[in-house]
Design an enzyme around this catalytic site. Sequence first.
Site, PDB file in Angstrom:
ATOM      1  N   GLU A 302      -5.018  -3.738  -0.092  1.00 13.86           N
ATOM      2  CA  GLU A 302      -3.004  -3.904   0.981  1.00 13.86           C
ATOM      3  C   GLU A 302      -2.963  -2.159   0.260  1.00 13.86           C
ATOM      4  O   GLU A 302      -3.779  -1.677  -0.704  1.00 13.86           O
ATOM      5  CB  GLU A 302      -2.370  -4.359   0.068  1.00 13.86           C
ATOM      6  CG  GLU A 302      -0.967  -3.954   0.277  1.00 13.86           C
ATOM      7  CD  GLU A 302       0.713  -4.367  -0.400  1.00 13.86           C
ATOM      8  OE1 GLU A 302       1.552  -4.287  -0.283  1.00 13.86           O
ATOM      9  OE2 GLU A 302       0.251  -5.324  -1.124  1.00 13.86           O
ATOM     10  N   LYS A 362       2.522  -7.483   8.078  1.00 16.55           N
ATOM     11  CA  LYS A 362       2.701  -8.688   7.441  1.00 16.55           C
ATOM     12  C   LYS A 362       3.594  -9.481   7.957  1.00 16.55           C
ATOM     13  O   LYS A 362       5.309  -8.205   8.174  1.00 16.55           O
ATOM     14  CB  LYS A 362       2.850  -7.402   5.711  1.00 16.55           C
ATOM     15  CG  LYS A 362       4.027  -8.444   4.908  1.00 16.55           C
ATOM     16  CD  LYS A 362       4.019  -7.177   3.271  1.00 16.55           C
ATOM     17  CE  LYS A 362       4.539  -8.176   2.848  1.00 16.55           C
ATOM     18  NZ  LYS A 362       4.497  -7.218   0.918  1.00 16.55           N
ATOM     19  N   CYS A 420       0.123  -9.735  -0.601  1.00 16.89           N
ATOM     20  CA  CYS A 420       0.689  -9.224  -1.436  1.00 16.89           C
ATOM     21  C   CYS A 420       1.416 -10.391  -1.891  1.00 16.89           C
ATOM     22  O   CYS A 420       0.946 -11.758  -1.700  1.00 16.89           O
ATOM     23  CB  CYS A 420       1.878  -7.812  -1.485  1.00 16.89           C
ATOM     24  SG  CYS A 420       2.219  -7.446  -3.412  1.00 16.89           S
TER      25      CYS A 420
END
Length: 554
Positions: A302, A362, A420
């Site tokens: 990321e 995301k 994440c």
Amino acid sequence: MTAVVDAPDKPSPKDDPPAPRSLTTRVGPDGRRLRLPVALAVAAASGVLLLLAFPPFDLWFLAPVGVAGLTAACHRRKIRGGLGLGFVAGLTFFVPLLSWTSTQVGSVPWAALSLLESLYFALLGGAIAYTSRLIDRRPLLWATVTALLWVGQEALRGRTPFGGFPWGRLAFSQADSPLANFAWLAGAPMVTFATAFIGGVLVVLTWRTRRQLAATVKQTGAWAGAIAAVLLLGLVMPIGLTSPGGETVTVAVVQGSVPRLGLDFNAQRRAVLDNHVDATIDLANAVAAGEQKQPDIVVWPENSSDIDPIANQDAADRITEAAQAIGVPIVLGTLQRLPDGQSLNLSLVWDPETGPGFEYVKQHPVPFAEYIPIESFVRTVGGWLDPRIVEGIDRVNGFQPGTEPGIIPVGDLVISGVICFEVAYDDLVRESVVEGAQLVAVQTNNATFNNAEATQQMAMVRLRSIEHGRAGLMASTVGVSGFTDASGAVHDLTTFDTQAVIVSDLTLGDGTTPATTLGALPELLACAAAVLVLLASGINRRRAGSRPLETANG
């Protein structure tokens, strides 16, 4: 935690001498309970024991002991006493567990998040106290009720507020434990249930009078056998059932590192991109020299290119240089700025010949880190508390959530799109597998945190591999990065704040586990059962009124 007293098994005649005074227990309306100073100490110690079960300490066997301690501290107390003791346990657990949140933004956000999460432990403590009368009348339910209440607390905490924050679930402490294998059966909630169930058994074993201990050897042995049976089932349950049966692919993970840790890593974005490009070119040179195996795919973490390569040709040229050097697609993390000033946090597939391709955005931006809920209120209050909070708000990019499932097709291969903290959410990881992900791939940026946060996140990846019968990987900017197999074993683990390139052969998953098939159903059933327990406790309390409770379990 142990309430050892010389209380009789049945009410004594009025002319019997009173039971000897105990330093650890006193008689309340519902019978013997821990004295308040002892209960406070036990609750505080329980939070510490839970903390030690998590990375980087990894003393997983302490988690059931922590559960047992909190249960014993709250048993037979008034609801407000249970709320307070649960809050104390939450503070001693969450404050140190989440200390990584203060690494760059100061103590106020750390304190606020720790206090919020501790409120859920307060609710748990209140629920334990509320169910005491029901447990005392039916002690065989104690372990099961304890487990149901823990699952219910985690389900609530993982969804509220603003989508929840599931960090610190019991399941995430058990990556090295036989109990982790229960994830294959019914996901992380089942691991939490098994862990808390053992904690409940420990309470049953210790909440005895000396006379009862001598009289119930068989029962004590049966409960000890229940612990052994749960652990043994965890060991043998998935054997021969979790191994992926697909093809083998060679995957390279590039941990490019950053010039310096901190929130200003965005100001170093060209250096971060260059680090990942240069490390990939070095890998290509090693492959050409026969020193390293040719990968089929390269995964960057990321934010490995915080310069949007779609809008910035210089960034695009560098990524193309790396992709052409290694000769295979690169899956990289980047940001895109929208015309309205909002941003997207996404994974982007970069082909060596055709350039940018598939994008995954995301789906679950982190509140107060990637977007600010109720911003005007937060900005006002933050300005009163600490000017750094307002500065932090100004740095938040206002990420918009994605709406598409978390999968990333790379040629004939499909990997999960998990960015994440998304790895902490059951539904997002499961969705990627249901939609066809053959590997659990997690891209993360730990440059604003520390080694504790990174290792806690890696434990989640390991659990997800077991849960869905998939090999996995975590690619981090600064570490830790590594690979997992379907048994949850981790290999090629990097260290924190270093540059590294790791390459491994991974077997693609081509089936589903019971956990993948069942999804949230086991957790929903456990929550429904927890609600029924609370309702039954309410009915029981109304019938009992305020009469003292004399029970066989001391």
